[in-house]
Scaffold this motif. Structure first.
Motif, PDB file in Angstrom:
ATOM      1  N   SER A 102       2.218   9.141 -12.815  1.00  0.00           N
ATOM      2  CA  SER A 102       3.053   7.940 -12.864  1.00  0.00           C
ATOM      3  C   SER A 102       3.562   7.690 -14.275  1.00  0.00           C
ATOM      4  O   SER A 102       4.724   7.328 -14.478  1.00  0.00           O
ATOM      5  CB  SER A 102       2.254   6.726 -12.387  1.00  0.00           C
ATOM      6  N   ASP A 158       9.062   7.696  -9.431  1.00  0.00           N
ATOM      7  CA  ASP A 158       8.267   6.851  -8.534  1.00  0.00           C
ATOM      8  C   ASP A 158       7.556   7.695  -7.484  1.00  0.00           C
ATOM      9  O   ASP A 158       6.384   7.475  -7.174  1.00  0.00           O
ATOM     10  CB  ASP A 158       9.159   5.816  -7.845  1.00  0.00           C
ATOM     11  N   GLY A 161       4.483   9.467  -8.792  1.00  0.00           N
ATOM     12  CA  GLY A 161       3.325   8.580  -8.845  1.00  0.00           C
ATOM     13  C   GLY A 161       2.741   8.318  -7.470  1.00  0.00           C
ATOM     14  O   GLY A 161       1.521   8.319  -7.279  1.00  0.00           O
ATOM     15  N   ASP A 175      -1.242   3.635 -10.211  1.00  0.00           N
ATOM     16  CA  ASP A 175       0.152   4.066 -10.142  1.00  0.00           C
ATOM     17  C   ASP A 175       1.063   3.046 -10.823  1.00  0.00           C
ATOM     18  O   ASP A 175       1.857   3.387 -11.706  1.00  0.00           O
ATOM     19  CB  ASP A 175       0.559   4.252  -8.679  1.00  0.00           C
ATOM     20  N   ARG A 179       3.266   3.407 -14.296  1.00  0.00           N
ATOM     21  CA  ARG A 179       4.732   3.289 -14.358  1.00  0.00           C
ATOM     22  C   ARG A 179       5.162   2.322 -15.461  1.00  0.00           C
ATOM     23  O   ARG A 179       6.092   2.613 -16.219  1.00  0.00           O
ATOM     24  CB  ARG A 179       5.280   2.791 -13.024  1.00  0.00           C
TER      25      ARG A 179
END
Length: 202
Positions: A102, A158, A161, A175, A179
């Motif tokens: 991520s 995305d 992740g 996750d 991010r």
């Protein structure tokens, strides 16, 4: 959660508020009717499961010959469910840390966006193809070509992740935190790199 039972109905067997939500055809209570000979849960009871336990329709684990066989899905007892991983894999394999996938994927999306001036893949579409019966490592598969496509770098990041959630490697907070930190790291890395290009680096 599978070991705890079901959280849908306190009046039914195996209730626990931290259990799984029941869903017909996916997550069910094993009953005398559903485990009768020839019924969907019969093999589970024959193998030692009890009426009242929770069953899930899931990947049952790797086949005996992963080069020529695949396992598909079938009913398994929820307390024995394993993610789509090797039998020696423990999920999660560690306490909750940021997901590396991520974090570095999101960082890369930020850097590519800043370098190119656009968050879209060249031509508007990025693609990765997994050829039929040649890509999977735990079993034969996929059964047909799988084509992943993304419009934006962030879409691909995305999904990278999310793959760690689906594999049982991370939980959602790992996750999401990865991010958000990846955004910050990507911006900082891009800003730092630019100082070397424009001659202002110390």
């Amino acid at each position: 959660m599978g070991k705890k039972g079901q959280s849908s109905n306190p009046l039914r067997p195996s209730y626990d508020p931290m259990g799984l939500l029941l869903e017909d055809g996916v997550i069910e209570i094993i009953t005398a009717q559903s485990s009768a000979p020839g019924e969907r849960h019969a093999d589970l009871v024959a193998a030692g499961a009890q009426v009242g336990e929770i069953a899930v329709l899931a990947w049952p684990g790797g086949p005996s010959d992963p080069k020529t066989q695949h396992s598909g899905t079938r009913w398994v007892v929820a307390r024995g469910w394993v993610p789509y991983q090797r039998a020696t894999f423990v999920t999660p394999a560690f306490p909750g840390y940021f997901s590396g996938h991520s974090t570095f994927s999101r960082s890369a999306a930020e850097v590519l966006t800043r370098l190119t001036g656009n968050d879209y893949f060249p031509g508007g579409l990025g693609e990765f193809v997994m050829p039929r019966n040649t890509f999977l490592q735990f079993e034969l598969g996929p059964s047909e070509d799988v084509r992943l496509q993304w419009a934006r770098y962030f879409d691909a990041a995305d999904q990278a992740g999310q793959s760690r959630l689906w594999g049982g490697i991370h939980v959602q907070v790992d996750d999401f935190t990865g991010r958000t930190r990846g955004d910050l790291i990507g911006i900082a890395a891009s800003d730092k790199a630019l100082t070397y290009f424009n001659g202002t680096a110390p």
